[in-house]
Design an enzyme around this catalytic site. Structure first.
Site, short mmCIF file in Angstrom:
data_model
loop_
_atom_site.label_atom_id
_atom_site.label_comp_id
_atom_site.label_asym_id
_atom_site.label_seq_id
_atom_site.Cartn_x
_atom_site.Cartn_y
_atom_site.Cartn_z
N GLU A 164 0.83 -1.20 0.00
CA GLU A 164 0.00 0.00 0.00
C GLU A 164 0.87 1.26 0.00
O GLU A 164 0.58 2.23 -0.68
CB GLU A 164 -0.94 -0.02 1.21
CG GLU A 164 -2.12 0.89 1.07
CD GLU A 164 -3.22 0.53 2.08
OE1 GLU A 164 -4.10 -0.28 1.73
OE2 GLU A 164 -3.19 1.04 3.21
N GLU A 208 2.11 1.69 -3.39
CA GLU A 208 1.02 2.13 -4.27
C GLU A 208 0.80 3.64 -4.11
O GLU A 208 0.62 4.37 -5.09
CB GLU A 208 -0.27 1.37 -3.94
CG GLU A 208 -1.40 1.73 -4.91
CD GLU A 208 -2.75 1.09 -4.55
OE1 GLU A 208 -2.79 0.23 -3.64
OE2 GLU A 208 -3.75 1.47 -5.18
N CYS A 262 -8.41 -2.13 3.91
CA CYS A 262 -8.31 -3.35 4.73
C CYS A 262 -9.59 -3.73 5.43
O CYS A 262 -9.65 -4.78 6.06
CB CYS A 262 -7.19 -3.28 5.76
SG CYS A 262 -6.40 -1.75 5.90
N SER A 290 -7.36 1.92 -2.53
CA SER A 290 -6.17 1.13 -2.82
C SER A 290 -6.58 -0.23 -3.35
O SER A 290 -7.57 -0.82 -2.91
CB SER A 290 -5.37 0.96 -1.53
OG SER A 290 -4.49 -0.14 -1.65
N LYS A 310 -15.55 -9.93 7.63
CA LYS A 310 -14.44 -10.74 7.11
C LYS A 310 -14.93 -12.08 6.59
O LYS A 310 -14.32 -12.67 5.71
CB LYS A 310 -13.40 -10.98 8.21
CG LYS A 310 -12.60 -9.74 8.57
CD LYS A 310 -11.45 -9.50 7.61
CE LYS A 310 -10.74 -8.19 7.93
NZ LYS A 310 -9.93 -7.72 6.81
N GLU A 312 -15.99 -11.26 3.23
CA GLU A 312 -14.83 -10.96 2.38
C GLU A 312 -14.17 -12.26 1.90
O GLU A 312 -13.84 -12.42 0.72
CB GLU A 312 -13.80 -10.13 3.16
CG GLU A 312 -12.58 -9.77 2.34
CD GLU A 312 -11.51 -9.07 3.17
OE1 GLU A 312 -10.98 -8.04 2.72
OE2 GLU A 312 -11.19 -9.56 4.28
N GLU A 368 -13.62 -12.76 -5.78
CA GLU A 368 -12.30 -12.22 -6.13
C GLU A 368 -11.19 -12.86 -5.32
O GLU A 368 -10.02 -12.74 -5.67
CB GLU A 368 -12.24 -10.71 -5.85
CG GLU A 368 -13.20 -9.84 -6.67
CD GLU A 368 -14.52 -9.62 -5.94
OE1 GLU A 368 -14.88 -10.47 -5.10
OE2 GLU A 368 -15.18 -8.61 -6.22
N CYS A 416 -10.68 -2.01 14.25
CA CYS A 416 -11.01 -3.44 14.42
C CYS A 416 -11.18 -3.85 15.87
O CYS A 416 -11.90 -4.81 16.16
CB CYS A 416 -9.92 -4.30 13.80
SG CYS A 416 -9.62 -3.86 12.10
#
Ligand SMILES: Cc1cc2nc3c(=O)[nH]c(=O)nc-3n(C[C@H](O)[C@H](O)[C@H](O)COP(=O)(O)O)c2cc1C
Ligand code: SF4
Ligand code: SF4
Ligand code: SF4
Ligand code: SF4
Ligand code: FES
Lengths: 577, 427
Positions: free
Chosen positions: A280, A283, A300, A320, A359, A362, A367, A504
């Protein structure tokens, strides 16, 4: 602070003015019953179990919504109060499926505890036997409307903390329900699966979709090499499941307990967090150097990603392309780790322990299969892991200390603070600063991005160039920044967004009782972990350096591109329908 | 003018529609002119002296409420006229709107002026099409005559009144639910404080009064507090509009000076029961009111005396049940009504009514036992004690009062109904 005199149960006391009867009682050693009240929420006063008598007032009053006044005479222990409170609880129980023995919430249910505290012996009212269907439609959450006591706490958090606003109190009278619009399922609305509603719920009416059975099965399968990764924030919350104070650091006990469960390798998501910073950070530099889309926003937090996909898809180019640490870990486990350990990736089973219900969603995204397999096979929340430990009779607090396995267990303090709002930003700045300036960063703490304030704006000197950054946690605050970007009023270079309040450590998979006060303690825990770490900058992580040298070559290189970066989907409301 | 005209506030026995010209020819809008020329503090004082109390149910002193809005720092203020009239068996506000619209509008204008409100909303019950159209027309006429709108009677004071069609539920008559429904939210009650007088519509200080309350004001300002007090009693000055219905000879609206007894209301104004029938019970105050037996009819219509006797005057509905009626059916109907109208937000009301309905049905079917009756009493008592809003607090009044006066009807329906209602079991 001005004080006023009031009387509670014939005892005259002095308390700060402008507080509620419930607060005044608490200050004087009496915890009044409550169900709809929540310390971080506005008063709703709909359950009425907190009723007390006030002299001169005909009816009882709700102590959560009634402010004290000079000379007020309050009675909390009269037969009238007792009958009222017990009857209200009885009325709730008559409408409730009393399935405590098999209920996911059983150990920590506020209703069950209240019924116990009041010594409820019998429910004389006629039981409501009507049953509504459960909602299993998402990979993250289950809603059981039958257990809902209509307190409105979930809707409050969904509307005012997250401003996603998909849970409403619908209908009237007996048909009232706190549900998505038109009784839709969660999969059909713009729910981001953050699970903040789960934390808010006093009972077992919304909960994580339990994956412990999946994990038990994998652990029992001799053909599987089962590895586990633990998210940064879990180490400062898991001990709460075993009665330790909020924010207690329990990394080494956690590792030992995971070994006892039978995992073949106990790894650390922190390793992948360091990897995220490498990707990141580079990037960001690339976007700065090549005139890419700025500000760049972190990626994230899967609830946050789902949110922007639903509500601001036009801003997705700002996000990102880095996968979250959980997914980077999964992709590395089934590629790099498979290679160095000589295990066929098809036999590797990756379990992650996360503070987060999103999560789960996710990990199930299409993907997230860049290794050729589903990168992360099962996601457990902190609560589910706590239940597994309890199931095995693991005496968590008395375990000997353990250490993560190598090499995916090596990490830095920068990774640890990922779990706190502002942490990803701080970790990134530590690395970006040194990469850009070529100098050693002296003061590692970026105070301007720390703390519980909803939107934190700060500016950082990167060797002569001022870089403006912003941090938001809780989607209501993220929304403010998105509106500013959409209006062209955000001159930031880099923005960190975390879906959940506090980051988190305040995620929807964390132990029950996650209030803002608890969040602050967990944040302190993480900063302590950072401070005590041998390495405190992601690029100094020797395991990461080796990973690049042996496998990835360079940040943003072709292998990284394939395994560590992803794409997003426009989930705008209109297209949903 | 007949004698009757001068004597009371509404003179409803005329059943006469009073148009603007007629209203003005009888001195209408004289009070407004007087108030606009006087010191508002003195006018508020007159209202307080007159002892006018709210007729919407809570009987809060009107002068004091106006003063509370008036004294608020915030300059943007509203007046809301509560014409939701949802209490079953009540039709007084309807009458005022269709027959005496200008008396209402004059009262509203005076109250708005005194409270310092320049925008008003007339919240009319959903089903009231005719009253709504009369009021729409009357507002337009008053505007044309310079009695509403900009610069009323050249005083510099302006007031606009908009019509709002109610959300169609009984609960929307409750002031905070009413505010929510105007603001486009669900018509559910909100936590008080803040009270509407502090933070009402759109967060601004708001005067909310009932149609009848406001319609009293012109007469008080015109004839003075002493005159008004001469109409009723020391405790409750003035008159009350009573909506009479049920098993009596004359049903309809009557205006009764406070102090008259319920016996007068039933037998004099209502002509007593139908031939050959006897009065079994009288329900006062609509669905949320109590049931009292014949023997209690001597209680005077008066806030203080009624409160002591456990009677809520409420909207002033009086429904007579003769000896052909079943108390249990009446109570059961009312429980069903409230279960239908409850917003479901708070536990005692929602769940208490659910249990009450089940028990009433069991009783009527002859399936209940005494324990059920005791539970019924306990649930309704808890609803009264602990519900969030007035709906739940009053929803059990019929149960509690009928258990008190007609306990034997309950016991006789129970399978084990021999014992005394408060016998051994309740220990
Ligand atoms: C359930 C419920 C329904 C009500 N319905 C009405 C109504 O239809 N009309 C009305 O004027 N007041 C109604 N009220 C009373 C209002 O909340 C409020 O007290 C009243 O409008 C104030 O006006 P007043 O002071 O002139 O009486 C209701 C109250 C409750 C609790
Ligand atoms: S939600 Fe609570 S009271 Fe309800 S079944 Fe579960 S543990 Fe029992
Ligand atoms: S998971 Fe989050 S977005 Fe979904 S309903 Fe719960 S609070 Fe709202
Ligand atoms: S789901 Fe839980 S938090 Fe939401 S209203 Fe029901 S009981 Fe309350
Ligand atoms: S008392 Fe009834 S109507 Fe009032 S808030 Fe409670 S549930 Fe709603
Ligand atoms: S805690 Fe006070 S009403 Fe629910």
């Amino acid at each position: 602070m001005a004080m006023v005199e009031i009387t509670i149960n014939k005892r005259t006391i002095s308390v700060p003015e402008n507080i509620t009867i419930m607060e005044a009682a608490k200050l004087n050693g009496i915890s009044l019953p409550s169900l709809c009240n929540h310390p971080d929420q506005k008063v709703k006063a709909n359950c009425r179990v907190c009723a007390v008598e006030v002299e001169g007032v005909k009816n009882l009053v709700a102590s959560c919504s009634t402010k004290i006044a000079e000379g007020m005479k309050i009675t909390t222990n009269s037969p009238r109060v007792r009958e009222t409170v017990r009857t209200i609880v009885e009325l709730i129980l008559a409408d409730h499926p009393q399935e405590c023995l098999t209920c996911i919430r059983s150990g920590e249910c506020e209703l069950r505890q209240l019924a116990f505290k009041l010594g409820m012996k019998e429910v004389q009212g006629v039981k409501n036997t009507k049953r509504l269907p459960l909602d299993f439609s998402t990979p993250s959450l289950v809603r059981d409307p039958n257990k809902c006591i209509k307190c409105g706490r979930c809707a409050e958090v969904c509307h005012h903390v997250q401003e996603v606003g998909i849970l409403y109190s619908h209908n009237r009278g007996l048909d009232i329900g706190v549900t998505p619009e038109y009784g839709k399922e969660l999969k059909d609305v713009a729910c981001v699966l953050c699970g903040q509603c789960v934390l808010a719920c006093p009972v077992g009416a919304i909960y994580e979709k339990d994956e412990t059975d999946k994990v038990w099965e994998a652990l029992g399968d001799p053909d599987k090499h089962v590895v586990v990764q633990v998210a940064p924030s879990v180490r400062v919350s898991i001990a709460e499941e075993f009665g330790r104070p909020s924010g207690s650091i329990a990394t080494s006990k956690l590792v030992s307990a995971l070994r006892l469960l039978g995992f073949d390798r106990v790894f650390d998501t922190d390793f992948a967090a360091d990897l995220t910073i490498m990707e990141e950070g580079h990037e960001l530099l690339q976007r700065l150097q090549t005139g890419g889309v700025l500000p760049m926003i972190t990626s994230c937090s899967p609830g946050w990603i789902k949110y922007i996909e639903h509500f601001y898809p036009e801003l997705l180019p700002h996000v990102s392309s880095c996968k979250s640490p959980q997914q980077m870990f999964g992709a590395m486990a089934k590629s790099y780790y498979a290679k160095i350990s000589g295990i066929d990736p098809k036999d590797i089973y990756v379990v992650s322990v996360m503070p987060c219900t999103a999560k789960k969603y996710e990990a199930a995204r299409p993907e997230m299969r860049d290794s050729g397999y589903r990168d992360v096979d099962a996601v457990l929340t902190t609560r589910e892991l706590g239940r597994m430990f309890k199931h095995e009779g693991i005496d968590f607090n008395s375990l000997e200390d353990g250490e993560f396995d190598l090499p995916l267990g090596i990490s830095t303090g920068a990774a640890a603070i990922f779990g706190a709002t502002g942490g990803v930003m701080e970790a990134a700045l530590r690395t970006v600063y040194e990469v850009v300036t070529g100098q050693t960063l002296e003061k590692l703490e970026f105070e301007g991005v720390r703390g519980m304030e909803g939107v934190k704006a700060s500016s950082v000197d990167l060797g002569g160039t001022e870089v403006k950054v912003a941090v938001a946690h809780g989607l209501a605050h993220a929304k403010q920044i998105m509106e500013a970007i959409a209006a062209g009023e955000a001159d930031y270079t880099f923005i960190e967004v975390m879906c959940c309040p506090g980051g988190c450590i305040g995620g929807g998979g964390q132990p029950y009782g996650t209030t803002n006060a608890v969040r602050e303690k967990r944040i302190q825990g993480l900063y302590e972990v950072d401070q005590k770490s041998e390495f405190r900058k992601s690029h100094e992580n020797p395991a990461i350096q080796k990973l690049y040298a042996d496998y990835l070559q360079a940040p943003l290189g072709p292998v990284s591109h394939k395994l560590l970066h992803t794409t997003y989907t426009n989930r705008c409301q209109h297209e949903l329908q | 003018m007949s004698m009757i005209d001068c004597q009371l506030v509404f003179n409803v026995e005329n059943r006469e529609y009073v148009d603007l010209d007629l209203y003005r020819s009888r001195g209408g809008y004289g009070a407004l002119a007087k108030v606009l020329a006087a010191d508002p503090r003195e006018s508020v004082y007159v209202l307080k002296e007159a002892g006018l109390k709210g007729r919407g149910g809570a009987s809060f002193p009107t002068g004091l409420k106006i003063e509370m809005v008036r004294s608020n720092q915030e300059q943007e203020r509203y007046i809301i006229i509560n014409a939701d009239e949802g209490e079953p068996g009540t039709f007084k506000d309807r009458y005022i709107m269709t027959h005496l619209p200008f008396q209402l509008l004059e009262g509203v204008t005076i109250a708005a002026y005194l409270a310092g409100a320049s925008r008003g909303i007339l919240y009319v019950r959903h089903e009231y099409d005719e009253p709504r159209s009369v009021m729409r027309e009357s507002i337009a006429q008053a505007k044309r005559a310079g009695l509403l709108g900009e610069n009323i009677l050249g005083s510099g004071f302006s007031l606009d009144i908009e019509l709002f069609s109610g959300a169609g539920s009984y609960l929307c008559g409750e002031e905070t639910a009413l505010l929510s429904s105007i603001e486009g939210r669900k018509g559910r009650p909100q936590v008080k404080p803040p009270y509407p007088t502090q933070q009402g519509l759109w967060g601004k200080p708001t005067l909310i009064n009932n149609v009848e309350t406001l319609s009293n004001i012109p007469k008080i300002m015109e004839k003075g507090a002493l005159w008004y007090r001469s109409l009723g009693t020391e405790d409750s000055p003035g008159t009350k509009l009573i909506s009479l219905s049920g098993d009596i000879r004359f049903r309809g609206l009557v205006e009764v000076p406070f102090g008259a007894s319920f016996r007068d209301i039933v037998y004099e104004y209502g002509g007593g029961p139908k031939p050959g029938r006897k009065v079994k019970a009288v329900n006062i105050g609509g669905a949320s009111g109590v049931l009292i037996p014949e023997e209690m009819l001597d209680v005077p219509l008066e806030y203080g005396a009624c409160a002591r006797a456990g009677i809520t005057i409420g909207s002033g509905a009086v429904f007579v049940l003769d000896d052909t009626r079943s108390i249990l059916d009446n109570v059961s109907n009312r429980i069903n009504f409230f279960l239908h109208e409850s917003c479901g937000k708070c536990t005692p009301c929602r769940e208490g009514l659910r249990q009450a309905q089940i028990i009433m049905e069991k009783l009527i079917a002859g399936q209940a036992v005494m324990k059920d009756v005791q539970n019924l009493e306990r649930y309704t008592r808890v609803m009264q004690n602990a519900s969030f809003c007035g709906l739940g607090q009053a929803a059990g009044n019929s149960v509690i009062s009928s258990l008190h006066y007609y306990g034997e009807e309950y016991c006789s329906r129970c399978k084990d109904g021999e014992e005394d209602l408060y016998g051994e079991e309740s220990a």
